[in-house]
Design an enzyme around this catalytic site. Structure first.
Site, PDB file in Angstrom:
ATOM      1  N   GLU A  26       1.012  -1.207   0.111  1.00  0.00           N
ATOM      2  CA  GLU A  26       0.152   0.496   0.177  1.00  0.00           C
ATOM      3  C   GLU A  26       0.482   1.093   0.074  1.00  0.00           C
ATOM      4  O   GLU A  26       0.378   2.073  -1.250  1.00  0.00           O
ATOM      5  CB  GLU A  26      -1.226   0.192   1.478  1.00  0.00           C
ATOM      6  CG  GLU A  26      -2.047   1.283   1.653  1.00  0.00           C
ATOM      7  CD  GLU A  26      -2.941   0.824   2.444  1.00  0.00           C
ATOM      8  OE1 GLU A  26      -3.196   2.264   2.946  1.00  0.00           O
ATOM      9  OE2 GLU A  26      -2.301   0.468   3.453  1.00  0.00           O
ATOM     10  N   GLU A  86     -10.125   5.007  -0.214  1.00  0.00           N
ATOM     11  CA  GLU A  86      -9.637   3.711   0.075  1.00  0.00           C
ATOM     12  C   GLU A  86     -10.254   3.732  -1.243  1.00  0.00           C
ATOM     13  O   GLU A  86     -11.209   3.159  -2.277  1.00  0.00           O
ATOM     14  CB  GLU A  86     -10.584   3.229   0.813  1.00  0.00           C
ATOM     15  CG  GLU A  86      -9.997   3.072   2.440  1.00  0.00           C
ATOM     16  CD  GLU A  86      -8.529   2.292   2.647  1.00  0.00           C
ATOM     17  OE1 GLU A  86      -8.403   2.322   1.874  1.00  0.00           O
ATOM     18  OE2 GLU A  86      -9.136   2.486   4.357  1.00  0.00           O
TER      19      GLU A  86
END
Length: 303
Positions: A130, A267
């Site tokens: 990420e 997100e």
């Protein structure tokens, strides 16, 4: 997944800190915050990256371990529809956090209590982290916004060994008097959970936190991003958070609680789902994601 932004039960996220830095090189990383807790099927602190793909222990090397403190530097553009506007981009997590677990596990005040400084973030099953994803998308977003005339500040550019912490990330946006702050993340939920969602600040007035003035503007920013992200990427809002709206409200994220300027967390997808992971690891799709974010920010700022 921003650590501070750890959703109610999520999967794969460790306390990590975000750093503040100059929006420097135009080079885009081939891979791409706030300490957050997991939401249903989301990232949870304590899970790291896989064994393949970009190494999360990478990041800049320098003699010694300099202090994570830094002075934000902005990239300013000239003419354009966003001239005179300041946007802070907060790349979720720092690639170096994996090597500094003791530092990122230290707790900081988020107004409603204390929470870990940050987390390491999640990764795809193949090991694409990420932290690399968020940095890549943030660079692309920076370039799009500066081309439109905005002054852009990055909370970090992987130019420090770890961090900054979630409270510092909030202070960076506040100090810049940003017109909008976007924290870029990717979720770590279960297989079958797909899509993007935007996290909005809840009304919080406790301790050092007071979101009274930013709840409304942040919701408008979030709504615009949800719409433009869908248009640019062709993907749908989350099928597991937000009941199809693409919006989620949180009161447990220091990066939102401590902000005094409009701010949201995005997100971009679920790294643990094979289909979403295929998109997130595509440079072409990441460019579309950055475009969706830029268009959402611009639409919001233009009223």
């Amino acid at each position: 997944m921003p650590y501070d932004h750890l959703h109610r039960p999520r999967t794969a996220r460790r306390p990590l800190a975000l750093a503040l830095t100059v929006l420097a090189s135009a080079a885009l990383l081939a891979g791409c915050g706030d300490g957050q807790a997991a939401q249903p099927g989301g990232h949870t602190p304590g899970k790291g990256g896989g064994t393949t793909g970009p190494r999360t222990t990478g990041g800049p090397t320098a003699p010694g371990d300099p202090s994570p403190s830094a002075t934000a530097t902005a990239t300013t553009a000239g003419a354009g529809p966003l001239a005179g506007r300041t946007v802070v981009i907060d790349p979720g997590h720092n690639p170096g956090n994996f090597r500094h677990t003791s530092e990122i596990n230290q707790k900081v005040d988020i107004g409603t209590g204390r929470k870990e400084c940050d987390t390491t973030g999640t990764s795809t099953n193949a090991g694409y982290t990420e932290a690399f994803f968020t940095l890549d998308v943030s660079h692309r977003l920076r370039d799009l916004l500066t081309a439109r005339g905005a002054t852009v500040v990055l909370t970090h550019d992987a130019d420090r060994p770890w961090g900054p912490c979630i409270d510092e990330r909030a202070r960076i946006g506040n100090k810049a008097h940003a017109d909008a702050v976007v924290s870029v993340h990717a979720d770590g939920s279960g297989t079958g959970n797909r899509g993007y969602h935007v996290i909005l600040p809840a009304l919080v007035k406790e301790g050092s936190a007071d979101t009274t003035a930013i709840v409304g503007p942040s919701r408008e920013l979030g709504r615009n991003i949800v719409a433009e992200f869908r248009r640019a990427t062709g993907t749908a809002p989350s099928n597991y958070i937000g009941s199809g709206t693409g919006l989620d409200v949180r009161s447990d994220l220091g990066g939102l609680n401590l902000s005094t300027v409009p701010k949201v967390f995005v997100e971009c997808g679920n790294m643990r789902d094979p289909e979403d992971a295929r998109l997130l690891t595509s440079a072409a799709w990441r460019q579309k994601a950055a475009l969706g974010l830029a268009d959402g920010i611009e639409t919001y700022l233009e009223g």
